[in-house]
Scaffold this active site. Structure first.
Site, PDB file in Angstrom:
ATOM      1  N   LYS A 125       0.835  -1.206   0.000  1.00 47.24           N
ATOM      2  CA  LYS A 125       0.000   0.000   0.000  1.00 47.24           C
ATOM      3  C   LYS A 125       0.874   1.262   0.000  1.00 47.24           C
ATOM      4  CE  LYS A 125      -1.847   2.173   3.410  1.00 47.24           C
ATOM      5  NZ  LYS A 125      -2.525   2.545   4.641  1.00 47.24           N
ATOM      6  N   ASP A 144      -6.448   0.798   0.650  1.00 46.76           N
ATOM      7  CA  ASP A 144      -6.554   1.082   2.083  1.00 46.76           C
ATOM      8  C   ASP A 144      -7.950   0.639   2.527  1.00 46.76           C
ATOM      9  OD1 ASP A 144      -8.316   2.972   1.145  1.00 46.76           O
ATOM     10  OD2 ASP A 144      -7.425   4.664   2.213  1.00 46.76           O
TER      11      ASP A 144
END
Ligand code: SF4
Length: 239
Positions: A125, A144
């Site tokens: 991420k 996310d």
């Protein structure tokens, strides 16, 4: 497994609706360099972007290079980032990353997924945020909590694991859209498709959204308080 033409058409509609709704959506973290974005992204875990931006305003004035972070007394760094929460781990990650950047990359942030995920505390991420936003490299799609939730509701994935969700999204969304798609989904998840109260009646994607996992009426929590409370608790329990 090959993605069906129908699934790709649906994904294309989502991309188009998001583009029209949020043409200017971008990363909400303030930064001037890839290193600043890396640090801000580490700080953003379990913390609002507003809080991170407040903290980095002073932090970035004092710490300008990887060497500044690497050589700082850990307690001093912890003190500077304390209000973002989890500051022991975040300080360790920042310092560990910056020491590796100095040892291996001359203090620079590498423009490469494999290299980034080898840095202490850095996962896909954060690497996708840095590569996409600081270097405009579409290495993948940022997943996310917002992107995960909204993707499931929109029927773009049924997965819960972020890596599998990203895989599903990458198979459905054209590569040239990956960076903007991530920004727009986060923006949408924060402002409209919130975890507890998705605002379906006013959502720009309402007409094309299957609302998977959202209650049958998709009222976005606009009905009586009693019902709303029960539904909210049920949803919280699921996620
Ligand atoms: S219609 Fe509802 S569930 Fe679907 S994206 Fe919009 S707010 Fe989320």
């Amino acid at each position: 497994m090959a993605i069906s033409a129908k699934a790709k058409r649906h994904a294309a509609k989502v991309v188009e609706h998001l583009r029209r709704a949020y043409p200017e959506a971008k990363c909400a973290l303030d930064f001037r360099t890839p290193l600043e974005l890396l640090v801000a992204t580490i700080l953003s875990a379990q913390c609002t972007d507003v809080r991170v931006n407040l903290v980095t305003k002073d932090l970035f004035a004092k710490y300008r290079t990887a060497a500044d972070y690497a050589r700082a007394p850990l307690e001093r760094l912890e003190e500077a980032i304390q209000s973002t929460g989890f500051y022991h781990n975040k300080a360790k990650s920042i310092q560990g990353c910056c020491r590796t950047l100095l040892e291996k990359y001359d203090g620079r942030v590498p423009q490469d997924m494999d290299a980034l995920v080898q840095l202490p505390g850095i996962g896909r991420k954060t690497a996708n945020v840095v590569l996409g936003t600081a270097f405009s490299i579409p290495s993948g799609i940022v997943v996310d909590t917002h992107v995960a939730r909204v993707s499931r509701r929109l029927g773009l994935t049924s997965q819960k694991d972020p890596v599998k969700i990203e895989q599903d999204l990458m198979e459905r969304i054209p590569k040239q859209e990956w960076i903007d798609f991530g920004h727009r989904m986060i923006h949408h998840g924060r402002r409209v498709c919130a975890a507890r109260k998705p605002n379906c009646p006013e959502c720009p994607l309402n007409a094309i959204c299957p609302k998977i996992g959202v209650d049958a009426q998709g009222d976005g929590g606009k009905r009586g308080q009693g019902d709303k409370g029960k539904r909210g608790r049920r949803e919280l329990g699921r996620r």
